[in-house]
Design a protein around this motif. Structure first.
Motif, PDB file in Angstrom:
ATOM      1  N   VAL A  40       0.885  -1.186  -0.051  1.00  0.00           N
ATOM      2  CA  VAL A  40      -0.108  -0.002  -0.162  1.00  0.00           C
ATOM      3  C   VAL A  40       0.954   1.523  -0.138  1.00  0.00           C
ATOM      4  O   VAL A  40       1.835   1.285   0.922  1.00  0.00           O
ATOM      5  CB  VAL A  40      -1.034   0.178   1.400  1.00  0.00           C
ATOM      6  CG1 VAL A  40      -2.025   1.272   1.308  1.00  0.00           C
ATOM      7  CG2 VAL A  40      -1.655  -1.347   1.224  1.00  0.00           C
ATOM      8  N   LYS A  41       0.739   2.137  -1.021  1.00  0.00           N
ATOM      9  CA  LYS A  41       1.368   3.271  -0.888  1.00  0.00           C
ATOM     10  C   LYS A  41       0.470   4.361  -0.578  1.00  0.00           C
ATOM     11  O   LYS A  41      -0.730   4.901  -1.426  1.00  0.00           O
ATOM     12  CB  LYS A  41       1.952   3.572  -2.203  1.00  0.00           C
ATOM     13  CG  LYS A  41       2.969   4.937  -2.236  1.00  0.00           C
ATOM     14  CD  LYS A  41       3.725   5.108  -3.514  1.00  0.00           C
ATOM     15  CE  LYS A  41       4.685   6.397  -3.509  1.00  0.00           C
ATOM     16  NZ  LYS A  41       5.557   6.451  -4.543  1.00  0.00           N
ATOM     17  N   GLN A  42       0.736   5.121   0.387  1.00  0.00           N
ATOM     18  CA  GLN A  42      -0.135   6.408   0.967  1.00  0.00           C
ATOM     19  C   GLN A  42       0.421   7.668   0.384  1.00  0.00           C
ATOM     20  O   GLN A  42       1.731   7.685   0.829  1.00  0.00           O
ATOM     21  CB  GLN A  42      -0.162   6.091   2.365  1.00  0.00           C
ATOM     22  CG  GLN A  42      -1.017   7.350   3.183  1.00  0.00           C
ATOM     23  CD  GLN A  42      -0.745   7.424   4.747  1.00  0.00           C
ATOM     24  OE1 GLN A  42       0.267   7.659   5.170  1.00  0.00           O
ATOM     25  NE2 GLN A  42      -1.731   7.710   5.170  1.00  0.00           N
ATOM     26  N   TYR A  43      -0.167   8.130  -0.266  1.00  0.00           N
ATOM     27  CA  TYR A  43       0.385   9.421  -0.951  1.00  0.00           C
ATOM     28  C   TYR A  43      -0.245  10.764  -0.245  1.00  0.00           C
ATOM     29  O   TYR A  43      -1.476  10.858   0.129  1.00  0.00           O
ATOM     30  CB  TYR A  43      -0.236   9.734  -2.475  1.00  0.00           C
ATOM     31  CG  TYR A  43       0.546   8.830  -3.376  1.00  0.00           C
ATOM     32  CD1 TYR A  43       1.642   9.104  -3.993  1.00  0.00           C
ATOM     33  CD2 TYR A  43      -0.346   7.978  -3.817  1.00  0.00           C
ATOM     34  CE1 TYR A  43       1.995   8.289  -4.818  1.00  0.00           C
ATOM     35  CE2 TYR A  43       0.081   6.861  -4.915  1.00  0.00           C
ATOM     36  CZ  TYR A  43       1.395   7.189  -5.255  1.00  0.00           C
ATOM     37  OH  TYR A  43       1.899   6.441  -5.975  1.00  0.00           O
ATOM     38  N   ARG A  44       0.445  11.673   0.381  1.00  0.00           N
ATOM     39  CA  ARG A  44       0.226  12.649   1.240  1.00  0.00           C
ATOM     40  C   ARG A  44       0.062  14.295   0.236  1.00  0.00           C
ATOM     41  O   ARG A  44       0.861  14.382  -0.295  1.00  0.00           O
ATOM     42  CB  ARG A  44       1.094  12.878   2.479  1.00  0.00           C
ATOM     43  CG  ARG A  44       0.711  13.881   3.315  1.00  0.00           C
ATOM     44  CD  ARG A  44       1.557  14.041   4.411  1.00  0.00           C
ATOM     45  NE  ARG A  44       3.049  14.267   4.332  1.00  0.00           N
ATOM     46  CZ  ARG A  44       3.888  14.251   5.517  1.00  0.00           C
ATOM     47  NH1 ARG A  44       3.343  13.819   6.658  1.00  0.00           N
ATOM     48  NH2 ARG A  44       4.992  14.318   5.446  1.00  0.00           N
TER      49      ARG A  44
ATOM     50  N   PRO B 201      -9.636  10.278  -1.300  1.00  0.00           N
ATOM     51  CA  PRO B 201     -10.764  10.806  -0.364  1.00  0.00           C
ATOM     52  C   PRO B 201     -11.886  11.729  -1.035  1.00  0.00           C
ATOM     53  O   PRO B 201     -11.753  12.222  -2.229  1.00  0.00           O
ATOM     54  CB  PRO B 201      -9.922  11.850   0.492  1.00  0.00           C
ATOM     55  CG  PRO B 201      -8.817  12.134  -0.339  1.00  0.00           C
ATOM     56  CD  PRO B 201      -8.531  10.866  -1.259  1.00  0.00           C
ATOM     57  N   VAL B 202     -13.045  11.378  -0.512  1.00  0.00           N
ATOM     58  CA  VAL B 202     -14.285  11.879  -1.272  1.00  0.00           C
ATOM     59  C   VAL B 202     -14.243  13.708  -0.752  1.00  0.00           C
ATOM     60  O   VAL B 202     -13.939  13.735   0.718  1.00  0.00           O
ATOM     61  CB  VAL B 202     -15.613  11.461  -0.694  1.00  0.00           C
ATOM     62  CG1 VAL B 202     -16.908  12.159  -1.338  1.00  0.00           C
ATOM     63  CG2 VAL B 202     -15.577   9.896  -1.461  1.00  0.00           C
ATOM     64  N   GLY B 203     -14.217  14.552  -1.623  1.00  0.00           N
ATOM     65  CA  GLY B 203     -14.302  15.994  -1.155  1.00  0.00           C
ATOM     66  C   GLY B 203     -12.895  16.574  -1.278  1.00  0.00           C
ATOM     67  O   GLY B 203     -12.674  17.635  -1.310  1.00  0.00           O
ATOM     68  N   GLY B 204     -12.001  15.691  -1.772  1.00  0.00           N
ATOM     69  CA  GLY B 204     -10.448  16.191  -2.175  1.00  0.00           C
ATOM     70  C   GLY B 204      -9.657  16.218  -1.078  1.00  0.00           C
ATOM     71  O   GLY B 204      -8.548  16.701  -1.448  1.00  0.00           O
ATOM     72  N   GLY B 205      -9.897  16.195   0.090  1.00  0.00           N
ATOM     73  CA  GLY B 205      -8.908  16.348   1.199  1.00  0.00           C
ATOM     74  C   GLY B 205      -8.480  15.065   1.854  1.00  0.00           C
ATOM     75  O   GLY B 205      -9.177  14.304   1.900  1.00  0.00           O
ATOM     76  N   GLY B 206      -7.095  15.086   1.933  1.00  0.00           N
ATOM     77  CA  GLY B 206      -6.469  14.010   2.865  1.00  0.00           C
ATOM     78  C   GLY B 206      -5.911  13.130   1.678  1.00  0.00           C
ATOM     79  O   GLY B 206      -5.390  13.445   0.581  1.00  0.00           O
ATOM     80  N   ALA B 207      -5.418  11.943   2.422  1.00  0.00           N
ATOM     81  CA  ALA B 207      -4.401  11.094   1.617  1.00  0.00           C
ATOM     82  C   ALA B 207      -5.128  10.146   0.497  1.00  0.00           C
ATOM     83  O   ALA B 207      -6.325   9.917   0.886  1.00  0.00           O
ATOM     84  CB  ALA B 207      -3.368  10.303   2.831  1.00  0.00           C
ATOM     85  N   SER B 208      -4.475   9.973  -0.496  1.00  0.00           N
ATOM     86  CA  SER B 208      -4.775   8.940  -1.196  1.00  0.00           C
ATOM     87  C   SER B 208      -3.957   7.487  -1.310  1.00  0.00           C
ATOM     88  O   SER B 208      -2.784   7.452  -0.753  1.00  0.00           O
ATOM     89  CB  SER B 208      -4.929   9.457  -2.818  1.00  0.00           C
ATOM     90  OG  SER B 208      -3.537   9.569  -3.156  1.00  0.00           O
ATOM     91  N   PHE B 209      -4.580   6.325  -1.705  1.00  0.00           N
ATOM     92  CA  PHE B 209      -4.040   5.300  -1.660  1.00  0.00           C
ATOM     93  C   PHE B 209      -3.944   4.428  -3.181  1.00  0.00           C
ATOM     94  O   PHE B 209      -4.914   4.224  -3.708  1.00  0.00           O
ATOM     95  CB  PHE B 209      -4.517   4.404  -0.597  1.00  0.00           C
ATOM     96  CG  PHE B 209      -4.567   4.984   0.707  1.00  0.00           C
ATOM     97  CD1 PHE B 209      -3.752   4.337   1.617  1.00  0.00           C
ATOM     98  CD2 PHE B 209      -5.297   5.839   1.168  1.00  0.00           C
ATOM     99  CE1 PHE B 209      -3.518   5.032   2.954  1.00  0.00           C
ATOM    100  CE2 PHE B 209      -5.590   6.523   2.381  1.00  0.00           C
ATOM    101  CZ  PHE B 209      -4.525   5.871   3.276  1.00  0.00           C
ATOM    102  N   PHE B 210      -2.853   3.900  -3.161  1.00  0.00           N
ATOM    103  CA  PHE B 210      -2.481   2.852  -4.394  1.00  0.00           C
ATOM    104  C   PHE B 210      -2.075   1.457  -3.769  1.00  0.00           C
ATOM    105  O   PHE B 210      -1.145   1.483  -3.022  1.00  0.00           O
ATOM    106  CB  PHE B 210      -1.610   3.547  -5.352  1.00  0.00           C
ATOM    107  CG  PHE B 210      -1.217   2.381  -6.467  1.00  0.00           C
ATOM    108  CD1 PHE B 210      -2.042   2.267  -7.338  1.00  0.00           C
ATOM    109  CD2 PHE B 210       0.048   1.892  -6.542  1.00  0.00           C
ATOM    110  CE1 PHE B 210      -2.009   1.181  -8.451  1.00  0.00           C
ATOM    111  CE2 PHE B 210       0.278   1.073  -7.329  1.00  0.00           C
ATOM    112  CZ  PHE B 210      -0.428   0.506  -8.400  1.00  0.00           C
TER     113      PHE B 210
END
Length: 727
Positions: free
Chosen positions: A68-72, A115-124
């Motif tokens: 899992v890669k968490q993009y900040r 994230p829904v709404g555009g804020g926060g980290a995304s994950f691949f």
């Protein structure tokens, strides 16, 4: 693989996230949310601006090992790019599926979530490649002339040619990687050194469906750190084949040099930017909640569930302004230090001059714990196997349910453990003294039957734990003493100052008219977590720090002369689970070595009654680490502490013997009169030391028996070794 053979991607939505998923896994929301929580990490792979961790995704045919890669993505540029082109996780997902469709190897993409709404980290999320090695490690060894020695299963020239061929296939498919660095090529060794498979990763910057001329192609190639002809020529031959010309080689060298120059120019700018932003609020890991909206600087604290401690969102400038406003309160503390300092200095010199004149009982080895809800019996069972009788149970006064803590305390006492309890504070309790009083009253009544010592205060010199001024802690300690005194025989220890900050400790234990009194002074005495416990800080090593804190305790206005160390650890390289920054993290073997050496140095002085390791089970620093399937893996530090506790049980510590510079050789004596020595080197190089008598037996740090070629002169290394001398 053709595009028609790609697993079908289907959209999904869970609370707070939306994305796509492919393959056999169709997990429910609870499973997905768990996967996207770094708390699910089984192993940290990369810990930096973004966080990569290994995890498992439950599926009908069995758990799928994934990365899992968490993009900040919390910067202004990140938000703009996400608005224009989607999140970095979405871009990595699209590129990975394009590579797979083109037959260019990359770990199979499983899902992405943003994230829904555009804020926060995304994950691949992609499948994990077991046994994969980053090309950077092979190439570092190659530059040192040690590739064959360090990686005998990988043929260097074959790797270079295959990497060139791999990128040629990528570009032929109309895909521009744009970050084809040595860290983004993975090698899975085969049965023979010339047999291997390669995969490209980190695809968030890739462009799909672009026209690639010689300039773009070579610019992609130039990011690989191939700075020698023996490295770049096989690579270019693999890429261009018979089409390699002197002009293309010169273009590669020009662009590679330009790329390296660009990086050198950027380094001073990055340092300047870091200096400018040092006073800004700390950039938190993506999993840490935001501070309460509208909170003042004193109240911008949230709980970090991964490192099991608070996180302070207020920046250095904001904290400095608070300290300035509170200056009158701190001046009183500094005045107390000024008064007591001459006495402390005299007592410190006396303690150092008398150190090791007499043997002292070896005692006080302890460990700190919290309940482990996933397996309540795991903690008592591990404590029994550890062989440690001194246990510090940390309670959380801000919580309302303490059933698990009480069950654990009951079980530990039944197994013969001696319990002490820690009562940390948070900002809410500091601001609400009556709530603190009620919590202490309940905990004292509930846990007094299991132990008689309560530490009041946790890192009271760190604002993230809620205390900003000395009088705030004094108020907490007064209330705690009032409530604890209702139970005859209970002891209050404190103030729980963290790190080597003698001014903070001396100021609190010597405040005038404070109403404070400690039955023992307690400290969370971390010793230069950037390295070994023998390292100097302000001119003091572990022994010197212990002696100074003992002098402070014995000359204090508000305490007896007793001293406890209620918390110490060395954080591990395990991402946001580590309680300190990555610059101060160590490996598991180093942690085990330092643990043993710290206990030996501190307890052999006879100046400290207890030393507790924080804590038993935890990622990032614990003696035991959670792993796949809910199992618990005992780290090397567990075996090291267990052997230390058992091997030295019932001995008398005589302190260090004369030994060559850079070595330590400590003597212990059993009741029957036989001697036991423990030795190690402060550095990493092995050194030979003559023993005062031939060794009858020898054991390594973890209890394994050593075979000695010479029983009079032995080799020492950074891992402590035990030598039983003949009678």
């Amino acid at each position: 693989m053709k595009r028609s053979e790609l697993p079908r991607a289907e959209p999904f939505a869970i609370t707070g996230f939306a994305g796509e998923i492919a393959g056999p896994a169709r997990p429910d929301e609870e499973v997905l949310r768990r996967l996207l929580d770094p708390g699910a990490a089984l192993e940290s792979i990369h810990w930096g601006r973004n966080y990569l961790y290994r995890a498992e995704l439950p599926a009908p045919g069995g758990a799928i090992p994934v990365v899992v890669k968490q993009y900040r993505e919390d910067g202004a540029r990140d938000r703009l790019r996400r608005a224009l082109r989607g999140s970095r996780a979405r871009r990595a997902w699209r590129a990975a599926r394009a590579l797979t469709a083109a037959g260019v190897p990359t770990p199979e993409p499983v899902l992405f979530a943003e994230p829904v709404g555009g804020g926060g980290a995304s994950f691949f999320v992609c499948r994990h490649l077991p046994g994969a090695v980053e090309a950077r490690h092979l190439l570092r060894a190659a530059r040192a002339g040690k590739a064959a020695e360090a990686y005998p299963a990988i043929d260097l020239e074959t790797f270079l040619r295959c990497t060139g061929q791999l990128l040629a296939r990528l570009h032929a498919a109309g895909i521009w990687h744009r970050d084809a660095s040595v860290g983004n090529v993975l090698i899975v060794p085969g049965e023979e050194p010339k047999q291997m498979s390669l995969s490209l990763v980190d695809l968030a910057r890739a462009r799909v469906g672009v026209r690639l001329g010689a300039w773009r192609r070579t610019k992609d190639l130039s990011r690989l750190a191939l700075d020698r002809a023996g490295l770049y020529r096989p690579f270019l031959e693999g890429y261009w084949g018979e089409g390699l010309t002197p002009g293309r080689e010169r273009l590669f060298l020009f662009l590679q040099g330009s790329f390296e120059l660009k990086n050198r120019i950027k380094r001073p700018g990055k340092k300047l930017a870091a200096a400018v932003t040092a006073l800004a609020p700390r950039r938190a890991h993506a999993h840490i909640p935001e501070a309460p909206r509208g909170a003042a600087a004193r109240d911008k604290v949230v709980w970090d569930h991964l490192s099991d401690q608070p996180h302070q969102h207020a920046g250095r400038l904001a904290k400095a302004l608070v300290r300035i406003a509170d200056l009158p309160f701190h001046l009183e503390q500094l005045a107390a230090v000024a008064v007591v300092s001459p006495r402390v200095r005299r007592r410190y010199r006396e303690i150092r001059s008398r150190l090791y004149r007499e043997a002292v009982p070896w005692q006080g080895v302890g460990v700190a714990v919290r309940p482990w809800p996933a397996d309540p019996r795991a903690v008592p069972a591990a404590i029994e196997d550890l062989g440690v009788e001194e246990v510090l149970l940390r309670l959380h006064p801000w919580e309302t349910n303490h059933q698990a803590e009480e069950e654990l305390a009951r079980e530990l006492v039944a197994r013969g453990c001696r319990l002490a309890f820690a009562l940390p504070q948070n900002r809410d309790l500091v601001k609400d003294p009556e709530r603190w009083r009620a919590a202490v009253a309940e905990l004292a009544a509930r846990f007094a039957p299991y132990g008689r010592t309560f530490q009041v205060g946790q890192a009271v010199n760190r604002s993230k734990w809620g205390v900003w001024r000395p009088d705030e802690y004094v108020g907490l300690a007064r209330i705690a003493r009032e409530e604890l005194s209702r139970h005859p025989g209970l002891e209050l220890i404190g103030p729980g100052v963290i790190d080597f900050e003698p001014l903070a400790l001396a100021g609190l234990v010597s405040l005038r008219r404070s109403g404070l009194f400690f039955d023992a002074v307690s400290s969370l005495l971390y010793v230069d977590r950037r390295g070994a416990p023998e390292n100097l800080q302000l001119g003091f090593d572990t022994v010197g720090k212990v002696a100074l804190f003992k002098a402070i305790a014995e000359t204090a206005r508000n305490s007896t002369g007793r001293l406890w160390i209620t918390e110490v650890n060395w954080p591990l390289w395990e991402g946001p689970h580590s309680p300190a920054g990555k610059k101060v993290s160590v490996g598991e073997e180093e942690q085990a070595d330092y643990l043993v050496r710290y206990y030996l140095l501190a307890l052999s002085t006879g100046l400290v009654e207890r030393v507790y390791w924080w804590q038993l089970i935890a990622r990032g620093y614990g003696l035991i680490c959670p792993v796949e399937g809910g199992a618990l893996r005992r780290r090397p530090a567990f075996a090291a502490l267990a052997h230390l506790a058992r091997r030295l049980a019932g001995t008398q510590a005589h302190g260090p013997l004369p030994s060559p510079q850079g070595t330590r050789l400590y003597r212990f004596q059993r009741l029957e009169g036989t001697d036991l020595l423990v030795g190690w080197t402060v550095g990493t190089d092995a050194q030979h030391v003559a023993l005062p008598a031939p060794a009858a037996k020898a054991f390594d740090r973890d209890g394994g028996e050593l075979q000695l070629a010479d029983r009079d002169r032995v080799a020492l290394g950074p891992s402590p070794a035990y030598f039983e001398l003949g009678s």
